[in-house]
Design an enzyme around this catalytic site. Structure first.
Site, PDB file in Angstrom:
ATOM      1  CD  GLU A  98      -8.764   0.839   4.090  1.00  0.00           C
ATOM      2  OE1 GLU A  98      -8.066   1.741   3.586  1.00  0.00           O
ATOM      3  OE2 GLU A  98      -9.205   0.889   5.252  1.00  0.00           O
ATOM      4  CG  ASP A  99      -4.516   1.168   3.812  1.00  0.00           C
ATOM      5  OD1 ASP A  99      -5.567   0.640   4.236  1.00  0.00           O
ATOM      6  OD2 ASP A  99      -3.812   1.925   4.514  1.00  0.00           O
ATOM      7  CG  ASP A 102      -4.741  -5.845  10.670  1.00  0.00           C
ATOM      8  OD1 ASP A 102      -4.224  -6.943  10.492  1.00  0.00           O
ATOM      9  OD2 ASP A 102      -4.499  -5.145  11.679  1.00  0.00           O
ATOM     10  CG  PHE A 151       2.936  -2.999  11.144  1.00  0.00           C
ATOM     11  CD1 PHE A 151       1.624  -2.891  11.594  1.00  0.00           C
ATOM     12  CD2 PHE A 151       3.581  -1.856  10.679  1.00  0.00           C
ATOM     13  CE1 PHE A 151       0.970  -1.668  11.600  1.00  0.00           C
ATOM     14  CE2 PHE A 151       2.932  -0.626  10.676  1.00  0.00           C
ATOM     15  CZ  PHE A 151       1.624  -0.532  11.131  1.00  0.00           C
ATOM     16  NE  ARG A 164       0.373   8.439   5.924  1.00  0.00           N
ATOM     17  CZ  ARG A 164      -0.573   7.637   6.414  1.00  0.00           C
ATOM     18  NH1 ARG A 164      -0.947   6.578   5.748  1.00  0.00           N
ATOM     19  NH2 ARG A 164      -1.141   7.907   7.572  1.00  0.00           N
TER      20      ARG A 164
HETATM   21  P1  IMP Z   1      -8.580  -2.979  10.539  1.00  0.00           P
HETATM   22  O1  IMP Z   1      -9.695  -2.125  11.033  1.00  0.00           O
HETATM   23  O2  IMP Z   1      -7.881  -3.703  11.675  1.00  0.00           O
HETATM   24  O3  IMP Z   1      -8.935  -3.900   9.410  1.00  0.00           O
HETATM   25  O4  IMP Z   1      -7.454  -2.007  10.083  1.00  0.00           O
HETATM   26  C1  IMP Z   1      -7.464  -1.388   8.916  1.00  0.00           C
HETATM   27  C2  IMP Z   1      -6.537  -0.197   8.915  1.00  0.00           C
HETATM   28  O5  IMP Z   1      -5.425  -0.382   9.794  1.00  0.00           O
HETATM   29  C3  IMP Z   1      -5.955  -0.036   7.549  1.00  0.00           C
HETATM   30  O6  IMP Z   1      -6.751   0.819   6.798  1.00  0.00           O
HETATM   31  C4  IMP Z   1      -4.594   0.551   7.847  1.00  0.00           C
HETATM   32  O7  IMP Z   1      -4.702   1.949   7.900  1.00  0.00           O
HETATM   33  C5  IMP Z   1      -4.222   0.029   9.211  1.00  0.00           C
HETATM   34  N1  IMP Z   1      -3.305  -1.135   9.128  1.00  0.00           N
HETATM   35  C6  IMP Z   1      -3.585  -2.435   9.325  1.00  0.00           C
HETATM   36  N2  IMP Z   1      -2.511  -3.222   9.146  1.00  0.00           N
HETATM   37  C7  IMP Z   1      -1.504  -2.390   8.821  1.00  0.00           C
HETATM   38  C8  IMP Z   1      -0.117  -2.604   8.480  1.00  0.00           C
HETATM   39  O8  IMP Z   1       0.431  -3.724   8.439  1.00  0.00           O
HETATM   40  N3  IMP Z   1       0.572  -1.478   8.191  1.00  0.00           N
HETATM   41  C9  IMP Z   1       0.045  -0.227   8.210  1.00  0.00           C
HETATM   42  N4  IMP Z   1      -1.242   0.008   8.505  1.00  0.00           N
HETATM   43  C10 IMP Z   1      -2.008  -1.066   8.815  1.00  0.00           C
HETATM   44 MG    MG Z   2      -6.437   2.753   6.220  1.00  0.00          MG
END
Ligand code: IMP
Ligand code: MG
Length: 177
Positions: A98-99, A102, A151, A164
């Site tokens: 996963e990238d 958050d 962000f 990207r």
């Molecule tokens: P979560 O469900 O809030 O943990 O979000 C995870 C997903 O939100 C990641 O897989 C990203 O695709 C996107 N995301 C969260 N933070 C960022 C950020 O700072 N930049 C870009 N995408 C983000």
């Molecule tokens: Mg993602």
């Protein structure tokens, strides 16, 4: 690309050397057996490409599309599978690639979903982690970098599908929603 809204947080060389370390570490944690690397599209595509090549063992790769974000900077909280895996996970060692973690909503949902497919084990490798923002518990075994609550874009990460293809991970200024 010069854009005054972007400020480099992690330069490309640092990303690549950290991924080489992660590749060594994960390879030695899985000395035998099949390993299925599951890339979460689209953000983790670049990380998957580099991490899989940093592995010192054979791996299978597969891709899954998940959307939880819409076009803003905050998760919508609603998770949807937009592309499912090609392979069965039954009995497999699975590494989710996963990238960024958050709120944890996406990975918490995904872990529950994939556990129902009876893998032998599941671990998560995330390039970035924003621990301050966690709403749901997620155990991330392999983290590239912990970052502050900013962000970020680049190296696969987007804002409204832009940025990207930047080499570096950059902070994006502007409104937080
Ligand atoms: P979560 O469900 O809030 O943990 O979000 C995870 C997903 O939100 C990641 O897989 C990203 O695709 C996107 N995301 C969260 N933070 C960022 C950020 O700072 N930049 C870009 N995408 C983000
Ligand atoms: Mg993602």
């Amino acid at each position: 690309m010069t854009n005054p809204k972007l400020q480099v947080l992690i330069p490309a060389e640092k990303i690549h050397s950290r991924i080489r370390e992660l590749g060594e570490q994960i390879s030695s944690d899985y000395p035998t057996g099949n390993l299925n690397m599951v890339c979460i599209l689209k953000g983790a595509a670049y990380f998957m490409a580099d991490l899989s090549r940093a592995m010192r063992r054979e791996v299978f790769i597969d891709f899954m599309g998940i959307s939880s974000y819409g076009k803003g900077k905050r998760s919508s909280g609603e998770v949807k599978v937009t592309k499912d895996l090609d392979f069965s996970l039954e009995g497999a060692s699975v590494l989710i690639v996963e990238d960024i973690v958050d709120s944890g909503v996406t990975l918490n949902y995904l872990m529950n979903l994939l556990e129902q497919r009876r893998p032998d084990s599941i671990r998560i490798a995330a390039l970035l982690d924003k621990p301050e923002r966690r709403l749901r518990p997620v155990h991330v075994h392999y983290v590239g970098f912990q970052i502050p609550d900013r962000f970020v874009v680049g190296y696969g990460l987007d804002y409204a599908e832009k940025y990207r293809n930047l080499d570096d991970i950059c902070m994006l200024d502007g409104p937080s929603e």
